[in-house]
Motif scaffolding. Structure first.
Motif, PDB file in Angstrom:
ATOM      1  N   UNK A 193       0.813  -1.218   0.000  1.00  0.00           N
ATOM      2  CA  UNK A 193       0.000   0.000   0.000  1.00  0.00           C
ATOM      3  C   UNK A 193       0.848   1.269   0.000  1.00  0.00           C
ATOM      4  N   UNK A 194       2.141   1.132  -0.245  1.00  0.00           N
ATOM      5  CA  UNK A 194       3.035   2.282  -0.414  1.00  0.00           C
ATOM      6  C   UNK A 194       3.332   2.356  -1.909  1.00  0.00           C
ATOM      7  N   UNK A 195       2.794   3.375  -2.546  1.00  0.00           N
ATOM      8  CA  UNK A 195       2.817   3.444  -4.004  1.00  0.00           C
ATOM      9  C   UNK A 195       3.559   4.689  -4.476  1.00  0.00           C
ATOM     10  N   UNK A 196       4.515   4.534  -5.388  1.00  0.00           N
ATOM     11  CA  UNK A 196       5.189   5.717  -5.925  1.00  0.00           C
ATOM     12  C   UNK A 196       4.275   6.443  -6.917  1.00  0.00           C
ATOM     13  N   UNK A 197       4.371   7.760  -6.924  1.00  0.00           N
ATOM     14  CA  UNK A 197       3.610   8.573  -7.869  1.00  0.00           C
ATOM     15  C   UNK A 197       4.289   8.508  -9.235  1.00  0.00           C
ATOM     16  N   UNK A 198       3.541   8.539 -10.331  1.00  0.00           N
ATOM     17  CA  UNK A 198       2.081   8.618 -10.399  1.00  0.00           C
ATOM     18  C   UNK A 198       1.465   7.257 -10.070  1.00  0.00           C
ATOM     19  N   UNK A 199       0.374   7.292  -9.322  1.00  0.00           N
ATOM     20  CA  UNK A 199      -0.277   6.047  -8.910  1.00  0.00           C
ATOM     21  C   UNK A 199      -1.771   6.152  -9.149  1.00  0.00           C
ATOM     22  N   UNK A 200      -2.366   5.017  -9.434  1.00  0.00           N
ATOM     23  CA  UNK A 200      -3.821   4.919  -9.537  1.00  0.00           C
ATOM     24  C   UNK A 200      -4.268   3.932  -8.480  1.00  0.00           C
ATOM     25  N   UNK A 201      -5.249   4.343  -7.722  1.00  0.00           N
ATOM     26  CA  UNK A 201      -5.829   3.460  -6.722  1.00  0.00           C
ATOM     27  C   UNK A 201      -7.337   3.459  -6.913  1.00  0.00           C
ATOM     28  N   UNK A 202      -7.917   2.301  -6.822  1.00  0.00           N
ATOM     29  CA  UNK A 202      -9.357   2.181  -7.021  1.00  0.00           C
ATOM     30  C   UNK A 202     -10.104   2.613  -5.764  1.00  0.00           C
ATOM     31  N   UNK A 203     -11.057   3.485  -5.920  1.00  0.00           N
ATOM     32  CA  UNK A 203     -11.881   3.947  -4.802  1.00  0.00           C
ATOM     33  C   UNK A 203     -12.543   2.760  -4.110  1.00  0.00           C
ATOM     34  N   UNK A 204     -12.863   1.742  -4.879  1.00  0.00           N
ATOM     35  CA  UNK A 204     -13.552   0.576  -4.325  1.00  0.00           C
ATOM     36  C   UNK A 204     -12.664  -0.235  -3.386  1.00  0.00           C
ATOM     37  N   UNK A 205     -11.374   0.060  -3.341  1.00  0.00           N
ATOM     38  CA  UNK A 205     -10.478  -0.652  -2.438  1.00  0.00           C
ATOM     39  C   UNK A 205     -10.513  -0.128  -1.015  1.00  0.00           C
ATOM     40  N   UNK A 206     -11.329   0.898  -0.770  1.00  0.00           N
ATOM     41  CA  UNK A 206     -11.369   1.550   0.539  1.00  0.00           C
ATOM     42  C   UNK A 206     -12.811   1.646   1.025  1.00  0.00           C
ATOM     43  N   UNK A 207     -12.969   1.791   2.332  1.00  0.00           N
ATOM     44  CA  UNK A 207     -14.298   1.955   2.904  1.00  0.00           C
ATOM     45  C   UNK A 207     -14.770   3.393   2.781  1.00  0.00           C
TER      46      UNK A 207
END
Length: 193
Positions: free
Chosen positions: A73-87
């Motif tokens: 869960x430590x991601x270098x920029x540029x990064x894309x994270x899915x909103x659905x992966x979080x509450x």
């Protein structure tokens, strides 16, 4: 509920993407040491390792608390994270420090200057704040500490040598800018960290 039970519930909440109820008052971690043990058990239960640490204090000079952030869960920029992966998704602009050398455990506290002499680079970061507890933010502090201090993920920006910033950058009250598609997301009264 034992500390193992809470760690297992937190791991399953992440795996199944299903929020859990906060522990009842009589089942809270009894102290910070237990909450820290739960954090470590969650990292192990996820089959992950520690990629970064979330460290902070409520006020300058106050007692600091910490939490490991899973390496995945430590991601270098540029990064894309899915909103659905979080509450829930809240973002905080943060300043991260990467040490040039390890700070080994010892019997007495390190002085501030000793720690700062080991900093190699500084990175702008965006922390995704999230909690596995359905009742968040109305959750006891020790339960939040056990839940990685509400960390969801960390996106790291371009590193800058600390030596070049040490005297010119206000690390306590930095001026920050956050924009999306060229539009500022900073309120008129500014941001604070």
């Amino acid at each position: 509920m034992t500390q193992y039970d809470l760690a297992h519930r937190l791991v399953e909440a992440r795996r199944q993407h299903r929020p859990i109820d906060a522990p009842p008052l009589d089942s809270l971690p009894p102290d910070a040491a237990t909450a820290y043990a739960i954090q470590q058990a969650v990292i192990v239960g996820l089959g992950d390792s520690t990629g970064a640490w979330k460290i902070g204090a409520r006020a300058p000079g106050g007692a600091a608390a910490g939490a490991p952030i899973p390496a995945s869960l430590v991601l270098p920029s540029p990064a894309r994270v899915a909103h659905t992966g979080f509450f829930r998704v809240l973002v905080e602009l943060e300043v991260a420090f990467r040490f040039a050398e390890a700070i080994e455990p010892r019997g007495r506290a390190y002085a501030r200057d000793e720690v700062l002499s080991k900093v190699g680079v500084v990175l702008p970061t965006i922390e995704i704040v999230d909690s596995r507890f359905a009742e968040w933010p109305n959750v006891a502090p020790l339960a939040q500490l056990a839940d990685a201090q509400n960390n969801g993920a960390l996106i790291t920006g371009r590193p800058v040598a600390y030596a070049g910033l040490a005297r010119s950058f206000d690390f306590v009250s930095p001026e920050l800018e956050l924009s999306f598609d060229g539009n500022s997301l900073v309120p008129e009264d500014g941001l604070s960290i």
